[in-house]
Design a protein around this motif. Structure first.
Motif, short mmCIF file in Angstrom:
data_model
loop_
_atom_site.label_atom_id
_atom_site.label_comp_id
_atom_site.label_asym_id
_atom_site.label_seq_id
_atom_site.Cartn_x
_atom_site.Cartn_y
_atom_site.Cartn_z
N MET A 1 0.92 -1.30 -0.04
CA MET A 1 -0.07 0.00 -0.09
C MET A 1 0.70 1.24 -0.09
O MET A 1 0.56 2.12 -0.66
N VAL A 2 2.05 0.98 0.84
CA VAL A 2 2.80 2.54 0.88
C VAL A 2 3.44 2.65 -0.64
O VAL A 2 3.60 3.75 -1.02
N ALA A 3 3.95 1.57 -1.24
CA ALA A 3 4.56 1.66 -2.40
C ALA A 3 3.58 2.11 -3.50
O ALA A 3 3.88 2.99 -4.33
N ALA A 4 2.24 1.76 -3.32
CA ALA A 4 1.17 2.26 -4.28
C ALA A 4 1.07 3.67 -4.18
O ALA A 4 0.53 4.31 -4.82
N ALA A 5 1.07 4.13 -3.02
CA ALA A 5 0.71 5.59 -2.55
C ALA A 5 1.96 6.52 -3.08
O ALA A 5 1.62 7.35 -3.53
N GLY A 6 3.02 5.95 -2.99
CA GLY A 6 3.92 6.61 -3.67
C GLY A 6 4.15 8.03 -3.17
O GLY A 6 4.43 9.01 -3.91
N GLY A 7 3.96 8.29 -1.87
CA GLY A 7 3.91 9.67 -1.41
C GLY A 7 2.71 10.70 -1.64
O GLY A 7 2.81 11.48 -1.04
N ARG A 8 1.95 10.02 -2.40
CA ARG A 8 0.81 10.87 -2.60
C ARG A 8 -0.25 11.02 -1.39
O ARG A 8 -1.22 11.86 -1.44
N LEU A 9 -0.31 9.81 -0.63
CA LEU A 9 -0.91 9.81 0.74
C LEU A 9 -0.18 9.16 1.72
O LEU A 9 0.65 8.41 1.43
N THR A 10 -0.34 9.42 3.05
CA THR A 10 -0.06 8.90 4.12
C THR A 10 -0.40 7.62 4.58
O THR A 10 -1.77 7.57 4.59
N VAL A 11 0.08 6.37 4.80
CA VAL A 11 -0.37 5.24 5.27
C VAL A 11 0.15 4.95 6.49
O VAL A 11 1.30 5.03 6.66
N ALA A 12 -0.84 5.00 7.46
CA ALA A 12 -0.77 4.67 9.03
C ALA A 12 -1.32 3.27 9.22
O ALA A 12 -2.00 2.92 9.09
N ALA A 13 -0.30 2.54 9.84
CA ALA A 13 -0.31 1.20 10.32
C ALA A 13 -1.20 1.18 11.64
O ALA A 13 -0.87 1.98 12.41
N ALA A 14 -2.09 0.43 11.65
CA ALA A 14 -2.95 0.43 12.90
C ALA A 14 -3.55 -0.98 13.11
O ALA A 14 -3.63 -1.66 12.16
N GLY A 15 -3.82 -1.39 14.35
CA GLY A 15 -4.35 -2.53 14.63
C GLY A 15 -3.54 -3.35 15.49
O GLY A 15 -2.35 -3.83 14.92
N GLY A 16 -3.52 -3.48 16.63
CA GLY A 16 -2.82 -4.48 17.39
C GLY A 16 -1.57 -3.95 17.81
O GLY A 16 -0.60 -4.54 18.23
N LEU A 17 -1.16 -2.42 17.42
CA LEU A 17 0.22 -1.95 17.79
C LEU A 17 0.38 -1.50 19.46
O LEU A 17 -0.70 -1.39 20.00
N SER A 18 1.33 -1.81 19.91
CA SER A 18 1.69 -1.56 21.47
C SER A 18 3.39 -0.92 21.30
O SER A 18 3.90 -0.96 20.59
N GLU A 19 3.33 -0.61 22.72
CA GLU A 19 4.76 -0.14 22.80
C GLU A 19 5.86 -0.98 22.37
O GLU A 19 6.77 -0.78 21.97
N GLY A 20 5.62 -2.29 22.65
CA GLY A 20 6.46 -3.33 22.37
C GLY A 20 6.68 -3.89 21.02
O GLY A 20 7.88 -4.33 20.73
N ASN A 21 5.70 -3.40 20.08
CA ASN A 21 5.84 -3.79 18.63
C ASN A 21 5.69 -2.84 17.63
O ASN A 21 6.05 -3.00 16.19
#
Length: 111
Positions: free
Chosen positions: A41-61
């Protein structure tokens, strides 16, 4: 985009619609499982939009998910179990929008 048949193609549709940021788990139950799709998705966006990863993120991962996915940003609620000073606890817990675990004594513990 996470419920699209093709989240990577959905990025292009978002760009065409003027979207500037998407919050995604890569179409998976969590960002760890969706890291490879997030990278595409980040590659497809090519800097034209921001991709924010979400879902199950913690301080540890968060750092490892950011590295694996190549996401521009990460998003997490960074939940923890917080004891309550409540004097009354209803017989049936009142859930406040998140999947819960256990029962009456731990109604604010999230999974």
């Amino acid at each position: 985009v996470d419920v699209a048949a093709d989240p990577v193609a959905a990025v292009e549709a978002c760009v065409r619609c003027g979207v500037r940021r998407v919050l995604s788990s890569g179409g998976a139950p969590d960002a760890t499982a969706g890291a490879a799709v997030l990278r595409r998705m980040v590659a497809a966006a090519g800097g034209r939009l921001t991709v924010a990863a979400a879902g199950g993120l913690s301080e540890g991962n968060a750092a490892s998910i950011a590295a694996a996915s190549g996401a521009d940003e990460v998003h997490g609620s960074l939940r923890c179990v917080q004891g309550s000073a409540m004097l009354h606890r209803p017989e049936t817990p009142v859930y406040m929008g998140s999947q819960k675990v256990h029962g009456r004594e731990t109604e604010f513990e999230t999974k």
